[in-house]
Write a protein that holds these residues in place. Structure first.
Motif, mmCIF file in Angstrom:
data_model
loop_
_atom_site.group_PDB
_atom_site.id
_atom_site.type_symbol
_atom_site.label_atom_id
_atom_site.label_comp_id
_atom_site.label_asym_id
_atom_site.label_seq_id
_atom_site.Cartn_x
_atom_site.Cartn_y
_atom_site.Cartn_z
ATOM 1 N N ASP A 1 20.941 -98.727 -115.473
ATOM 2 C CA ASP A 1 20.748 -99.353 -114.161
ATOM 3 C C ASP A 1 21.877 -98.979 -113.205
ATOM 4 O OD1 ASP A 1 18.539 -100.452 -115.269
ATOM 5 O OD2 ASP A 1 19.205 -102.544 -115.140
ATOM 6 N N ALA A 2 23.103 -99.017 -113.689
ATOM 7 C CA ALA A 2 24.241 -98.654 -112.843
ATOM 8 C C ALA A 2 24.171 -97.181 -112.455
ATOM 9 C CB ALA A 2 25.555 -98.951 -113.582
ATOM 10 N N THR A 3 23.694 -96.351 -113.374
ATOM 11 C CA THR A 3 23.552 -94.925 -113.069
ATOM 12 C C THR A 3 22.522 -94.709 -111.971
ATOM 13 O OG1 THR A 3 24.114 -94.381 -115.369
ATOM 14 C CG2 THR A 3 23.040 -92.667 -114.052
ATOM 15 N N ALA A 4 21.425 -95.481 -112.040
ATOM 16 C CA ALA A 4 20.400 -95.375 -110.995
ATOM 17 C C ALA A 4 20.992 -95.704 -109.629
ATOM 18 C CB ALA A 4 19.223 -96.293 -111.311
ATOM 19 N N ASP A 5 21.848 -96.701 -109.568
ATOM 20 C CA ASP A 5 22.493 -97.030 -108.289
ATOM 21 C C ASP A 5 23.413 -95.905 -107.835
ATOM 22 O OD1 ASP A 5 21.269 -99.505 -107.956
ATOM 23 O OD2 ASP A 5 22.799 -100.560 -109.126
ATOM 24 N N GLN A 6 24.130 -95.323 -108.774
ATOM 25 C CA GLN A 6 25.050 -94.237 -108.421
ATOM 26 C C GLN A 6 24.326 -93.005 -107.884
ATOM 27 O OE1 GLN A 6 27.358 -94.277 -112.290
ATOM 28 N NE2 GLN A 6 29.027 -93.815 -110.882
ATOM 29 N N LEU A 7 23.099 -92.811 -108.317
ATOM 30 C CA LEU A 7 22.340 -91.634 -107.886
ATOM 31 C C LEU A 7 21.823 -91.753 -106.448
ATOM 32 C CD1 LEU A 7 20.316 -90.952 -111.165
ATOM 33 C CD2 LEU A 7 22.004 -89.425 -110.129
ATOM 34 N N HIS A 8 21.882 -92.966 -105.863
ATOM 35 C CA HIS A 8 21.426 -93.176 -104.482
ATOM 36 C C HIS A 8 20.014 -92.608 -104.286
ATOM 37 C CE1 HIS A 8 25.256 -94.560 -102.477
ATOM 38 N NE2 HIS A 8 25.681 -94.184 -103.679
ATOM 39 N N LEU A 9 19.079 -93.108 -105.089
ATOM 40 C CA LEU A 9 17.724 -92.573 -105.103
ATOM 41 C C LEU A 9 16.691 -93.429 -104.375
ATOM 42 C CD1 LEU A 9 16.592 -94.640 -107.389
ATOM 43 C CD2 LEU A 9 17.369 -92.892 -109.000
ATOM 44 N N ARG A 10 17.125 -94.604 -103.840
ATOM 45 C CA ARG A 10 16.181 -95.460 -103.116
ATOM 46 C C ARG A 10 15.735 -94.795 -101.809
ATOM 47 N NH1 ARG A 10 19.449 -100.716 -101.915
ATOM 48 N NH2 ARG A 10 20.823 -99.044 -101.164
ATOM 49 N N PRO A 11 14.572 -95.200 -101.285
ATOM 50 C CA PRO A 11 14.123 -94.612 -100.011
ATOM 51 C C PRO A 11 15.158 -94.735 -98.902
ATOM 52 C CG PRO A 11 12.362 -95.898 -101.002
ATOM 53 C CD PRO A 11 13.580 -96.136 -101.834
ATOM 54 N N GLN A 12 15.767 -95.904 -98.782
ATOM 55 C CA GLN A 12 16.761 -96.087 -97.713
ATOM 56 C C GLN A 12 18.013 -95.243 -97.959
ATOM 57 O OE1 GLN A 12 15.580 -98.391 -99.861
ATOM 58 N NE2 GLN A 12 16.928 -100.182 -100.061
ATOM 59 N N ASP A 13 18.343 -95.007 -99.249
ATOM 60 C CA ASP A 13 19.461 -94.119 -99.549
ATOM 61 C C ASP A 13 19.149 -92.688 -99.119
ATOM 62 O OD1 ASP A 13 20.834 -96.226 -100.821
ATOM 63 O OD2 ASP A 13 19.868 -95.777 -102.743
ATOM 64 N N LEU A 14 17.902 -92.276 -99.355
ATOM 65 C CA LEU A 14 17.503 -90.912 -99.013
ATOM 66 C C LEU A 14 17.553 -90.679 -97.509
ATOM 67 C CD1 LEU A 14 14.452 -90.670 -101.449
ATOM 68 C CD2 LEU A 14 16.764 -89.787 -101.828
ATOM 69 N N VAL A 15 17.203 -91.706 -96.731
ATOM 70 C CA VAL A 15 17.310 -91.598 -95.270
ATOM 71 C C VAL A 15 18.777 -91.452 -94.873
ATOM 72 C CG1 VAL A 15 16.933 -92.781 -93.080
ATOM 73 C CG2 VAL A 15 15.175 -92.877 -94.863
ATOM 74 N N GLU A 16 19.622 -92.260 -95.458
ATOM 75 C CA GLU A 16 21.047 -92.210 -95.136
ATOM 76 C C GLU A 16 21.659 -90.866 -95.512
ATOM 77 O OE1 GLU A 16 25.175 -94.634 -96.249
ATOM 78 O OE2 GLU A 16 23.222 -95.517 -96.716
ATOM 79 N N LEU A 17 21.190 -90.287 -96.610
ATOM 80 C CA LEU A 17 21.697 -88.989 -97.034
ATOM 81 C C LEU A 17 21.139 -87.833 -96.208
ATOM 82 C CD1 LEU A 17 21.445 -89.453 -100.913
ATOM 83 C CD2 LEU A 17 23.564 -89.241 -99.599
ATOM 84 N N GLY A 18 20.123 -88.116 -95.410
ATOM 85 C CA GLY A 18 19.498 -87.060 -94.616
ATOM 86 C C GLY A 18 18.512 -86.219 -95.400
ATOM 87 N N VAL A 19 18.116 -86.695 -96.589
ATOM 88 C CA VAL A 19 17.190 -85.953 -97.419
ATOM 89 C C VAL A 19 15.747 -86.152 -96.949
ATOM 90 C CG1 VAL A 19 16.291 -85.728 -99.775
ATOM 91 C CG2 VAL A 19 18.736 -86.035 -99.396
ATOM 92 N N VAL A 20 15.422 -87.354 -96.485
ATOM 93 C CA VAL A 20 14.098 -87.632 -95.916
ATOM 94 C C VAL A 20 14.278 -88.087 -94.475
ATOM 95 C CG1 VAL A 20 13.142 -88.229 -98.173
ATOM 96 C CG2 VAL A 20 13.939 -90.047 -96.636
ATOM 97 N N ARG A 21 13.250 -87.870 -93.672
ATOM 98 C CA ARG A 21 13.330 -88.196 -92.243
ATOM 99 C C ARG A 21 13.151 -89.673 -91.971
ATOM 100 N NH1 ARG A 21 9.880 -84.279 -88.495
ATOM 101 N NH2 ARG A 21 10.805 -85.750 -86.995
ATOM 102 N N GLY A 22 12.399 -90.355 -92.827
ATOM 103 C CA GLY A 22 12.155 -91.773 -92.574
ATOM 104 C C GLY A 22 11.276 -92.363 -93.664
#
Length: 450
Positions: free
Chosen positions: A423-444
């Motif tokens: 579970d902690a590893t999943a958080d570290q990977l920043h894989l949530r939709p909102q994380d992906l937006v913040e990382l600039g990987v997805v547009r929205g």
């Protein structure tokens, strides 16, 4: 197998075209030397008997007509004329038909029923295949669709050019289809391999069609393939929950939940009608990937689609998706991709089938696409096996999805962490939709329908 339906060239034309719309193209000038280029004794007499029997002067009838309201050039084979074989004068007619199609910006529909090249003309007949292939290639480069209909039988060079070389291949359910004709196959050959359904199972045919359904099916394909657009496909509405996951592990659980809407539900909501492109043309299919064209429910435009259904994607699935993307690019149709896979299949058979090359080819097809591509991650985004289907700089995510460089369980194992640290590893990977937006990987993040 269904009863064989063998129609003459003109009966086949009448079966698929709108009444009263067919106009035959004039036959090019050209005559044979006595008994043809090989002076084959009796060849002139055989052609004369074929003409008396069929009413045709050659093995193809070419012309223009409307098919469900879409104007097209049609090339219909007359099997009763020397087995629908291709000779020099056949090549003349086919070349003229394709040239006319390009000049008038019309799709081409070969209605194929042939035993192959005409032996009475020897190599002069066989090289017509090169001539036909060039016409098909020029038409493809011109951005015009080619939809082949395989009648009974479709064998030899006619299958290996006008048939298998088309953008979309429809086969009548009773048709024999194969490169080898019935009299030259090995005696112990499995007859199913030379059938429409056998070729469909091998990924060489897009659809097997009943004779009574052919006209409507062909009309639907032509309508969808002749509606180019410069505008990107709109992002689909999210069909699942609207709230965002609180943690990385929550995002993974939601994406893997059995009740979460799958890609086929998104396609049903997005399109009023759709047709399927089937198979990779290399002997493979993948039931976990859906590809095709559909009519957008929002504005009626044609949109091509490639969608993962939540399973590990096999090499044939990537190759089929790449084929779809390239075809859409040639025809000027925008593409929608739906990402949902735990990753690429990684078993030994997948490796033997060229997993790496298939994934690389899809990356290349998307990177080089001349039409806009829109991607929505609707579930699991498992590493490169998912990224291969994602549009560079135009990928979106639903609240029920995640995208990760690796599954959190595998990341924990590689890092030699205890399983309870997943579970902690999943958080570290920043894989949530909102994380992906913040990382600039997805547009929205896709919203729900208004």
């Amino acid at each position: 197998m269904a009863d064989t339906v063998r129609l003459s060239a003109r009966e086949a034309l009448a079966a698929v075209t709108d009444p009263g719309t067919f106009t035959e193209l004039p036959a090019p000038d050209g005559t044979y030397a006595p008994d043809g280029p090989l002076s084959w004794d009796g060849y002139d007499a055989a052609r004369a008997r074929a003409t008396a029997r069929t009413g045709e002067a050659e093995s193809v009838v070419c012309g223009t007509a409307s098919v469900g309201g879409t104007r097209a050039v049609l090339v219909s084979f007359e099997f009763g004329f020397l087995g629908g074989s291709l000779g020099e004068r056949t090549g003349d007619r086919i070349e003229a038909a394709y040239t006319f199609a390009r000049a008038h910006r019309l799709p081409v529909v070969p209605l194929v029923a042939t035993g192959g090249s005409r032996m009475q003309e020897g190599m002069r007949a066989l090289v017509q295949l090169q001539r036909v292939a060039r016409q098909s290639a020029l038409t493809r480069e011109a951005g015009l669709a080619q939809v082949a209909v395989l009648r009974d039988p479709t064998t030899g060079g006619g299958w290996a050019t006008l048939g298998a070389g088309a953008d979309v291949i429809l086969a009548l359910e009773s048709a024999q289809v194969g490169f080898a004709g019935s009299r030259v196959r090995p005696a112990d050959a499995d007859p199913a391999a030379y059938s429409a359904r056998g070729q469909f199972a091998a990924g060489a045919v897009d659809a097997v069609v009943r004779h009574d359904d052919l006209a409507g099916t062909l009309a639907g394909w032509l309508r969808l393939l002749t509606c180019p657009s410069d505008d990107p496909a709109p992002v689909p509405y999210a069909l699942g929950r609207g709230d965002l996951p609180a943690t990385g592990r929550d995002a993974v659980r939601r994406a893997r939940a059995g009740e979460r809407p799958r890609a086929d539900a998104y396609l049903d909501a997005y399109f009023t009608s759709r047709v399927t492109v089937g198979g990779d043309r290399c002997g493979g299919t993948d039931d976990g990937v859906l590809c095709g064209f559909g009519e957008s429910a929002r504005d009626g435009r044609t949109v091509a689609y490639a969608a993962q259904l939540g399973t590990a994607t096999r090499p044939a699935g990537y190759r089929t998706a790449a084929r779809l993307v390239r075809l859409a690019g040639r025809l000027g149709v925008p593409v929608l991709t739906l990402v949902d896979t735990p990753g690429a299949a990684n078993d030994a058979e997948a490796e033997r089938s060229g997993a790496g090359a298939a994934i690389a080819d899809l990356f290349t097809a998307l990177a080089a696409s001349p039409v806009p591509v829109t991607t929505l991650v609707v579930g699991e985004g498992g590493s490169g096996g998912a990224l291969a289907l994602a549009a560079p700089e135009n990928t979106w995510a639903t609240p029920d999805s995640y995208f990760s460089v690796i599954a959190p369980e595998l990341a924990a194992a590689i890092l030699k962490r205890d399983p309870d640290e997943t579970d902690a590893t999943a958080d570290q990977l920043h894989l949530r939709p909102q994380d992906l937006v913040e990382l600039g990987v997805v547009r929205g993040i896709a919203g729900t329908a208004p």
